[in-house]
Scaffold this motif. Structure first.
Motif, PDB file in Angstrom:
ATOM      1  N   ARG A 164      60.736  -1.446  41.794  1.00 18.92           N
ATOM      2  CA  ARG A 164      59.401  -1.162  41.270  1.00 18.92           C
ATOM      3  C   ARG A 164      58.639  -0.201  42.192  1.00 18.92           C
ATOM      4  O   ARG A 164      58.025   0.760  41.733  1.00 18.92           O
ATOM      5  CB  ARG A 164      58.612  -2.463  41.107  1.00 18.92           C
ATOM      6  CG  ARG A 164      57.256  -2.267  40.456  1.00 18.92           C
ATOM      7  CD  ARG A 164      56.540  -3.575  40.191  1.00 18.92           C
ATOM      8  NE  ARG A 164      57.320  -4.453  39.338  1.00 18.92           N
ATOM      9  CZ  ARG A 164      57.715  -5.698  39.667  1.00 18.92           C
ATOM     10  NH1 ARG A 164      57.388  -6.202  40.829  1.00 18.92           N
ATOM     11  NH2 ARG A 164      58.418  -6.423  38.839  1.00 18.92           N
ATOM     12  N   LEU A 165      58.701  -0.452  43.494  1.00 19.04           N
ATOM     13  CA  LEU A 165      58.003   0.417  44.446  1.00 19.04           C
ATOM     14  C   LEU A 165      58.563   1.838  44.411  1.00 19.04           C
ATOM     15  O   LEU A 165      57.795   2.813  44.490  1.00 19.04           O
ATOM     16  CB  LEU A 165      58.102  -0.157  45.859  1.00 19.04           C
ATOM     17  CG  LEU A 165      57.303  -1.436  46.102  1.00 19.04           C
ATOM     18  CD1 LEU A 165      57.694  -2.061  47.434  1.00 19.04           C
ATOM     19  CD2 LEU A 165      55.810  -1.165  46.053  1.00 19.04           C
ATOM     20  N   LEU A 166      59.865   1.976  44.299  1.00 18.54           N
ATOM     21  CA  LEU A 166      60.460   3.312  44.231  1.00 18.54           C
ATOM     22  C   LEU A 166      60.091   4.033  42.936  1.00 18.54           C
ATOM     23  O   LEU A 166      59.970   5.257  42.923  1.00 18.54           O
ATOM     24  CB  LEU A 166      61.978   3.227  44.398  1.00 18.54           C
ATOM     25  CG  LEU A 166      62.450   2.835  45.802  1.00 18.54           C
ATOM     26  CD1 LEU A 166      63.959   2.643  45.817  1.00 18.54           C
ATOM     27  CD2 LEU A 166      62.012   3.855  46.837  1.00 18.54           C
ATOM     28  N   GLU A 167      59.889   3.287  41.873  1.00 17.06           N
ATOM     29  CA  GLU A 167      59.428   3.895  40.627  1.00 17.06           C
ATOM     30  C   GLU A 167      58.001   4.418  40.780  1.00 17.06           C
ATOM     31  O   GLU A 167      57.637   5.427  40.180  1.00 17.06           O
ATOM     32  CB  GLU A 167      59.490   2.882  39.483  1.00 17.06           C
ATOM     33  CG  GLU A 167      60.890   2.566  39.022  1.00 17.06           C
ATOM     34  CD  GLU A 167      60.947   1.408  38.039  1.00 17.06           C
ATOM     35  OE1 GLU A 167      59.897   0.794  37.756  1.00 17.06           O
ATOM     36  OE2 GLU A 167      62.059   1.107  37.554  1.00 17.06           O
ATOM     37  N   TRP A 168      57.191   3.739  41.565  1.00 12.38           N
ATOM     38  CA  TRP A 168      55.803   4.148  41.774  1.00 12.38           C
ATOM     39  C   TRP A 168      55.688   5.332  42.736  1.00 12.38           C
ATOM     40  O   TRP A 168      54.694   6.051  42.719  1.00 12.38           O
ATOM     41  CB  TRP A 168      54.977   2.994  42.327  1.00 12.38           C
ATOM     42  CG  TRP A 168      54.777   1.858  41.392  1.00 12.38           C
ATOM     43  CD1 TRP A 168      55.014   1.829  40.046  1.00 12.38           C
ATOM     44  CD2 TRP A 168      54.295   0.553  41.727  1.00 12.38           C
ATOM     45  NE1 TRP A 168      54.715   0.592  39.528  1.00 12.38           N
ATOM     46  CE2 TRP A 168      54.269  -0.210  40.548  1.00 12.38           C
ATOM     47  CE3 TRP A 168      53.901  -0.042  42.918  1.00 12.38           C
ATOM     48  CZ2 TRP A 168      53.844  -1.530  40.527  1.00 12.38           C
ATOM     49  CZ3 TRP A 168      53.472  -1.357  42.903  1.00 12.38           C
ATOM     50  CH2 TRP A 168      53.444  -2.086  41.707  1.00 12.38           C
ATOM     51  N   PRO A 208      56.916   8.452  43.096  1.00 14.76           N
ATOM     52  CA  PRO A 208      56.576   9.802  42.629  1.00 14.76           C
ATOM     53  C   PRO A 208      55.145   9.906  42.070  1.00 14.76           C
ATOM     54  O   PRO A 208      54.590  10.998  42.009  1.00 14.76           O
ATOM     55  CB  PRO A 208      57.590  10.083  41.522  1.00 14.76           C
ATOM     56  CG  PRO A 208      58.671   9.084  41.697  1.00 14.76           C
ATOM     57  CD  PRO A 208      58.052   7.896  42.369  1.00 14.76           C
ATOM     58  N   GLU A 209      54.581   8.786  41.686  1.00 10.28           N
ATOM     59  CA  GLU A 209      53.237   8.800  41.101  1.00 10.28           C
ATOM     60  C   GLU A 209      52.135   8.596  42.128  1.00 10.28           C
ATOM     61  O   GLU A 209      50.956   8.626  41.783  1.00 10.28           O
ATOM     62  CB  GLU A 209      53.150   7.717  40.023  1.00 10.28           C
ATOM     63  CG  GLU A 209      54.140   7.925  38.896  1.00 10.28           C
ATOM     64  CD  GLU A 209      54.226   6.729  37.966  1.00 10.28           C
ATOM     65  OE1 GLU A 209      53.366   5.834  38.042  1.00 10.28           O
ATOM     66  OE2 GLU A 209      55.173   6.703  37.176  1.00 10.28           O
ATOM     67  N   ALA A 210      52.521   8.406  43.391  1.00  8.71           N
ATOM     68  CA  ALA A 210      51.521   8.188  44.443  1.00  8.71           C
ATOM     69  C   ALA A 210      50.624   9.425  44.535  1.00  8.71           C
ATOM     70  O   ALA A 210      51.090  10.559  44.435  1.00  8.71           O
ATOM     71  CB  ALA A 210      52.204   7.919  45.771  1.00  8.71           C
ATOM     72  N   ARG A 211      49.336   9.171  44.740  1.00 14.10           N
ATOM     73  CA  ARG A 211      48.372  10.266  44.731  1.00 14.10           C
ATOM     74  C   ARG A 211      48.229  10.967  46.071  1.00 14.10           C
ATOM     75  O   ARG A 211      47.684  12.060  46.137  1.00 14.10           O
ATOM     76  CB  ARG A 211      47.004   9.740  44.290  1.00 14.10           C
ATOM     77  CG  ARG A 211      46.992   9.267  42.844  1.00 14.10           C
ATOM     78  CD  ARG A 211      45.661   8.705  42.499  1.00 14.10           C
ATOM     79  NE  ARG A 211      45.431   7.518  43.346  1.00 14.10           N
ATOM     80  CZ  ARG A 211      44.777   6.445  42.971  1.00 14.10           C
ATOM     81  NH1 ARG A 211      44.244   6.399  41.785  1.00 14.10           N
ATOM     82  NH2 ARG A 211      44.626   5.424  43.777  1.00 14.10           N
ATOM     83  N   SER A 212      48.687  10.361  47.114  1.00  9.07           N
ATOM     84  CA  SER A 212      48.518  10.971  48.434  1.00  9.07           C
ATOM     85  C   SER A 212      49.706  10.628  49.331  1.00  9.07           C
ATOM     86  O   SER A 212      50.475   9.708  49.047  1.00  9.07           O
ATOM     87  CB  SER A 212      47.227  10.467  49.086  1.00  9.07           C
ATOM     88  OG  SER A 212      47.350   9.078  49.388  1.00  9.07           O
ATOM     89  N   SER A 213      49.805  11.372  50.410  1.00 10.68           N
ATOM     90  CA  SER A 213      50.883  11.079  51.365  1.00 10.68           C
ATOM     91  C   SER A 213      50.652   9.711  52.007  1.00 10.68           C
ATOM     92  O   SER A 213      51.612   9.014  52.346  1.00 10.68           O
ATOM     93  CB  SER A 213      50.972  12.167  52.432  1.00 10.68           C
ATOM     94  OG  SER A 213      49.779  12.247  53.166  1.00 10.68           O
ATOM     95  N   LEU A 247      56.629   3.460  51.090  1.00  8.80           N
ATOM     96  CA  LEU A 247      57.893   3.522  51.821  1.00  8.80           C
ATOM     97  C   LEU A 247      57.971   2.462  52.912  1.00  8.80           C
ATOM     98  O   LEU A 247      59.032   1.874  53.129  1.00  8.80           O
ATOM     99  CB  LEU A 247      58.076   4.910  52.438  1.00  8.80           C
ATOM    100  CG  LEU A 247      58.545   5.990  51.478  1.00  8.80           C
ATOM    101  CD1 LEU A 247      58.569   7.346  52.172  1.00  8.80           C
ATOM    102  CD2 LEU A 247      59.906   5.664  50.915  1.00  8.80           C
ATOM    103  N   GLU A 248      56.871   2.196  53.575  1.00  6.34           N
ATOM    104  CA  GLU A 248      56.862   1.162  54.603  1.00  6.34           C
ATOM    105  C   GLU A 248      57.157  -0.210  53.984  1.00  6.34           C
ATOM    106  O   GLU A 248      57.907  -1.011  54.538  1.00  6.34           O
ATOM    107  CB  GLU A 248      55.532   1.140  55.340  1.00  6.34           C
ATOM    108  CG  GLU A 248      55.473   0.141  56.456  1.00  6.34           C
ATOM    109  CD  GLU A 248      56.547   0.343  57.516  1.00  6.34           C
ATOM    110  OE1 GLU A 248      57.047  -0.669  58.043  1.00  6.34           O
ATOM    111  OE2 GLU A 248      56.909   1.492  57.814  1.00  6.34           O
ATOM    112  N   ARG A 249      56.582  -0.464  52.824  1.00  2.12           N
ATOM    113  CA  ARG A 249      56.843  -1.733  52.145  1.00  2.12           C
ATOM    114  C   ARG A 249      58.301  -1.816  51.688  1.00  2.12           C
ATOM    115  O   ARG A 249      58.924  -2.866  51.778  1.00  2.12           O
ATOM    116  CB  ARG A 249      55.885  -1.906  50.954  1.00  2.12           C
ATOM    117  CG  ARG A 249      56.014  -3.224  50.282  1.00  2.12           C
ATOM    118  CD  ARG A 249      55.670  -4.366  51.227  1.00  2.12           C
ATOM    119  NE  ARG A 249      55.889  -5.628  50.566  1.00  2.12           N
ATOM    120  CZ  ARG A 249      56.462  -6.680  51.133  1.00  2.12           C
ATOM    121  NH1 ARG A 249      56.805  -6.659  52.387  1.00  2.12           N
ATOM    122  NH2 ARG A 249      56.652  -7.783  50.436  1.00  2.12           N
ATOM    123  N   VAL A 250      58.840  -0.704  51.215  1.00  4.79           N
ATOM    124  CA  VAL A 250      60.251  -0.674  50.811  1.00  4.79           C
ATOM    125  C   VAL A 250      61.134  -0.979  52.015  1.00  4.79           C
ATOM    126  O   VAL A 250      62.066  -1.793  51.923  1.00  4.79           O
ATOM    127  CB  VAL A 250      60.622   0.697  50.187  1.00  4.79           C
ATOM    128  CG1 VAL A 250      62.128   0.871  50.086  1.00  4.79           C
ATOM    129  CG2 VAL A 250      59.978   0.851  48.826  1.00  4.79           C
TER     130      VAL A 250
END
Length: 69
Positions: free
Chosen positions: A30-34, A36-41, A48-51
């Motif tokens: 789920r996190l990896l799906e989100w 590309p949609e992240a609004r900022s670095s 990525l840290e949570r992954v």
């Protein structure tokens, strides 16, 4: 994973570890799906840290399951 012939020494722990593997794998997906949609670095880095954290927990759970077999 293969089917066990003998019951685990600690079936409750084994079930918890299997549940953890399933949950963490689902959450990582789920996190990896989100990502590309992240609004900022900053958001991407947080995702990525949570992954990474979940992957570490996942690896530990898998190692413990391997030790049980």
């Amino acid at each position: 994973m293969t089917e066990r012939l003998l019951p685990a020494e600690d079936p409750v722990l084994e079930n918890v570890l299997k549940w953890t593997v399933d949950r963490d794998a689902r959450d990582v997906r789920r996190l990896l799906e989100w990502l590309p949609e992240a609004r900022s670095s900053r958001e991407r880095k947080a995702l990525l840290e949570r992954v990474r954290s979940l992957l570490e927990e996942l690896e530990l759970a898998l190692d413990r399951l391997d030790e049980m077999h």
